[in-house]
Design a protein around this motif. Sequence first.
Motif, PDB file in Angstrom:
ATOM      1  N   VAL A  48      70.109  22.076  57.501  1.00  0.00           N
ATOM      2  CA  VAL A  48      69.710  21.050  56.536  1.00  0.00           C
ATOM      3  C   VAL A  48      69.062  19.870  57.249  1.00  0.00           C
ATOM      4  CG1 VAL A  48      70.557  19.399  54.828  1.00  0.00           C
ATOM      5  CG2 VAL A  48      71.441  21.740  54.837  1.00  0.00           C
ATOM      6  N   ASN A  49      69.623  19.469  58.374  1.00  0.00           N
ATOM      7  CA  ASN A  49      69.045  18.346  59.120  1.00  0.00           C
ATOM      8  C   ASN A  49      67.630  18.662  59.592  1.00  0.00           C
ATOM      9  OD1 ASN A  49      71.328  16.783  58.815  1.00  0.00           O
ATOM     10  ND2 ASN A  49      72.200  17.323  60.803  1.00  0.00           N
ATOM     11  N   ALA A  50      67.444  19.869  60.127  1.00  0.00           N
ATOM     12  CA  ALA A  50      66.127  20.251  60.644  1.00  0.00           C
ATOM     13  C   ALA A  50      65.093  20.327  59.528  1.00  0.00           C
ATOM     14  CB  ALA A  50      66.226  21.591  61.367  1.00  0.00           C
ATOM     15  N   LEU A  51      65.454  20.972  58.429  1.00  0.00           N
ATOM     16  CA  LEU A  51      64.509  21.111  57.322  1.00  0.00           C
ATOM     17  C   LEU A  51      64.271  19.773  56.633  1.00  0.00           C
ATOM     18  CD1 LEU A  51      65.748  24.483  55.784  1.00  0.00           C
ATOM     19  CD2 LEU A  51      63.800  24.109  57.305  1.00  0.00           C
ATOM     20  N   GLY A  52      65.300  18.947  56.580  1.00  0.00           N
ATOM     21  CA  GLY A  52      65.148  17.640  55.950  1.00  0.00           C
ATOM     22  C   GLY A  52      64.170  16.748  56.683  1.00  0.00           C
ATOM     23  N   GLN A  53      64.072  16.911  57.984  1.00  0.00           N
ATOM     24  CA  GLN A  53      63.154  16.091  58.769  1.00  0.00           C
ATOM     25  C   GLN A  53      61.703  16.531  58.612  1.00  0.00           C
ATOM     26  OE1 GLN A  53      64.607  16.117  62.797  1.00  0.00           O
ATOM     27  NE2 GLN A  53      66.555  15.158  62.245  1.00  0.00           N
ATOM     28  N   ALA A  59      59.826  23.616  53.796  1.00  0.00           N
ATOM     29  CA  ALA A  59      61.215  23.212  54.012  1.00  0.00           C
ATOM     30  C   ALA A  59      61.945  23.013  52.689  1.00  0.00           C
ATOM     31  CB  ALA A  59      61.259  21.939  54.843  1.00  0.00           C
ATOM     32  N   VAL A  60      61.283  22.376  51.724  1.00  0.00           N
ATOM     33  CA  VAL A  60      61.922  22.136  50.428  1.00  0.00           C
ATOM     34  C   VAL A  60      62.227  23.456  49.724  1.00  0.00           C
ATOM     35  CG1 VAL A  60      61.632  21.121  48.128  1.00  0.00           C
ATOM     36  CG2 VAL A  60      60.917  19.848  50.157  1.00  0.00           C
ATOM     37  N   ASP A  61      61.326  24.424  49.822  1.00  0.00           N
ATOM     38  CA  ASP A  61      61.576  25.736  49.212  1.00  0.00           C
ATOM     39  C   ASP A  61      62.894  26.327  49.715  1.00  0.00           C
ATOM     40  OD1 ASP A  61      59.308  25.793  47.632  1.00  0.00           O
ATOM     41  OD2 ASP A  61      58.102  26.904  49.090  1.00  0.00           O
ATOM     42  N   VAL A  62      63.139  26.196  51.012  1.00  0.00           N
ATOM     43  CA  VAL A  62      64.368  26.747  51.589  1.00  0.00           C
ATOM     44  C   VAL A  62      65.574  25.894  51.209  1.00  0.00           C
ATOM     45  CG1 VAL A  62      65.580  27.241  53.743  1.00  0.00           C
ATOM     46  CG2 VAL A  62      63.189  27.906  53.474  1.00  0.00           C
ATOM     47  N   LEU A  63      65.426  24.594  51.248  1.00  0.00           N
ATOM     48  CA  LEU A  63      66.535  23.712  50.869  1.00  0.00           C
ATOM     49  C   LEU A  63      67.018  24.011  49.453  1.00  0.00           C
ATOM     50  CD1 LEU A  63      65.157  20.383  52.361  1.00  0.00           C
ATOM     51  CD2 LEU A  63      67.281  21.514  53.071  1.00  0.00           C
ATOM     52  N   LEU A  64      66.077  24.314  48.563  1.00  0.00           N
ATOM     53  CA  LEU A  64      66.435  24.593  47.171  1.00  0.00           C
ATOM     54  C   LEU A  64      66.961  26.011  46.976  1.00  0.00           C
ATOM     55  CD1 LEU A  64      63.542  22.759  45.286  1.00  0.00           C
ATOM     56  CD2 LEU A  64      65.898  21.999  45.662  1.00  0.00           C
ATOM     57  N   ALA A  65      66.955  26.799  48.044  1.00  0.00           N
ATOM     58  CA  ALA A  65      67.501  28.157  47.973  1.00  0.00           C
ATOM     59  C   ALA A  65      68.871  28.257  48.645  1.00  0.00           C
ATOM     60  CB  ALA A  65      66.534  29.143  48.629  1.00  0.00           C
ATOM     61  N   LEU A  66      69.334  27.165  49.241  1.00  0.00           N
ATOM     62  CA  LEU A  66      70.646  27.165  49.888  1.00  0.00           C
ATOM     63  C   LEU A  66      71.748  27.128  48.828  1.00  0.00           C
ATOM     64  CD1 LEU A  66      69.979  24.679  52.839  1.00  0.00           C
ATOM     65  CD2 LEU A  66      70.106  27.180  52.937  1.00  0.00           C
ATOM     66  N   PRO A  67      72.965  27.495  49.188  1.00  0.00           N
ATOM     67  CA  PRO A  67      74.057  27.535  48.207  1.00  0.00           C
ATOM     68  C   PRO A  67      74.303  26.185  47.535  1.00  0.00           C
ATOM     69  CG  PRO A  67      74.679  28.694  50.216  1.00  0.00           C
ATOM     70  CD  PRO A  67      73.388  27.990  50.517  1.00  0.00           C
ATOM     71  N   THR A  68      74.687  26.239  46.282  1.00  0.00           N
ATOM     72  CA  THR A  68      75.028  25.026  45.542  1.00  0.00           C
ATOM     73  C   THR A  68      76.130  24.260  46.270  1.00  0.00           C
ATOM     74  OG1 THR A  68      74.458  26.057  43.434  1.00  0.00           O
ATOM     75  CG2 THR A  68      75.927  24.155  43.348  1.00  0.00           C
ATOM     76  N   PHE A 184      63.824  22.404  38.156  1.00  0.00           N
ATOM     77  CA  PHE A 184      65.270  22.237  38.234  1.00  0.00           C
ATOM     78  C   PHE A 184      65.840  22.525  36.846  1.00  0.00           C
ATOM     79  CE2 PHE A 184      63.125  19.498  41.233  1.00  0.00           C
ATOM     80  CZ  PHE A 184      63.792  19.751  42.424  1.00  0.00           C
ATOM     81  N   ASP A 185      66.700  23.543  36.758  1.00  0.00           N
ATOM     82  CA  ASP A 185      67.254  23.924  35.462  1.00  0.00           C
ATOM     83  C   ASP A 185      68.680  24.422  35.643  1.00  0.00           C
ATOM     84  OD1 ASP A 185      66.963  26.438  36.595  1.00  0.00           O
ATOM     85  OD2 ASP A 185      65.245  27.006  35.367  1.00  0.00           O
ATOM     86  N   ASP A 186      69.178  25.161  34.658  1.00  0.00           N
ATOM     87  CA  ASP A 186      70.564  25.632  34.706  1.00  0.00           C
ATOM     88  C   ASP A 186      70.822  26.575  35.875  1.00  0.00           C
ATOM     89  OD1 ASP A 186      71.077  24.183  32.413  1.00  0.00           O
ATOM     90  OD2 ASP A 186      70.757  25.882  31.061  1.00  0.00           O
ATOM     91  N   HIS A 187      69.757  27.153  36.433  1.00  0.00           N
ATOM     92  CA  HIS A 187      69.917  28.107  37.532  1.00  0.00           C
ATOM     93  C   HIS A 187      69.657  27.472  38.897  1.00  0.00           C
ATOM     94  CE1 HIS A 187      70.130  31.165  34.434  1.00  0.00           C
ATOM     95  NE2 HIS A 187      68.973  30.756  33.951  1.00  0.00           N
ATOM     96  N   SER A 188      69.346  26.195  38.915  1.00  0.00           N
ATOM     97  CA  SER A 188      69.049  25.509  40.168  1.00  0.00           C
ATOM     98  C   SER A 188      70.312  25.327  40.999  1.00  0.00           C
ATOM     99  CB  SER A 188      68.426  24.147  39.861  1.00  0.00           C
ATOM    100  OG  SER A 188      68.318  23.364  41.025  1.00  0.00           O
ATOM    101  N   ASN A 189      70.133  25.228  42.319  1.00  0.00           N
ATOM    102  CA  ASN A 189      71.291  24.977  43.181  1.00  0.00           C
ATOM    103  C   ASN A 189      71.706  23.510  43.160  1.00  0.00           C
ATOM    104  OD1 ASN A 189      69.221  23.841  44.734  1.00  0.00           O
ATOM    105  ND2 ASN A 189      70.049  24.579  46.672  1.00  0.00           N
ATOM    106  N   LEU A 190      70.932  22.681  42.465  1.00  0.00           N
ATOM    107  CA  LEU A 190      71.280  21.268  42.322  1.00  0.00           C
ATOM    108  C   LEU A 190      71.724  21.015  40.885  1.00  0.00           C
ATOM    109  CD1 LEU A 190      68.390  19.513  44.291  1.00  0.00           C
ATOM    110  CD2 LEU A 190      70.637  20.245  45.110  1.00  0.00           C
TER     111      LEU A 190
END
Length: 209
Positions: A48-53, A59-68, A184-190
Amino acid sequence: MSEEQRQAALTELDALLSLATTGPLDAAACQRVLELSVLVPGRMRRIVNALGQQRDAAAVDVLLALPTGTPGVVEAVFAAIRHGVARERPDRVVYPRMLALEFRSSNARRFPLLLERAVAAFGDDLERIRVEGRLRYRLALIEQDPAAPQLLARVAPLELDIESLHRDLARLRGVRLWLNGWRFDDHSNLPPPSRAPLLRAWFESLRSA
């Protein structure tokens, strides 16, 4: 998975994370990080730190695919959206700066009041569409020309109403929020509460453009 396979995955992932300290990973490398994260969950914070930078679409595509519930994802996506990052399609076309808020009709007791507020705030900009036979309402604000100031002028008087309505709609199912091409919807990890900061980030990015 054998110990040998786990060690190989760990070695490959650490190499990619080290590479990320020298510059952004490309889309293929980011996706590989996602695949390896399942095999080496103990590296999630570093991932998360690496992709966040990076603050880019891959990077955002992967961040949004990580576990809730993965720590740091909301903050990382917030930084990217505030930076003006937009999603990139497979054909390399980048989505325009955009926001869309969509919600469907509901039998909830509070829905008529929410709809009344939306109509009063957005007027003719509130679209009415049918999806699979069900009525939906949508407000879409899309930048037509990156060099033009029209989007900011259009958004500014609606900002508080959008934030307020989004917050109150979050308790209903079927609400969809699009920001720069990401949905971002009911199936989003956020979950819904974590989307409010992203909405604020989008408004801030528009003002600082």
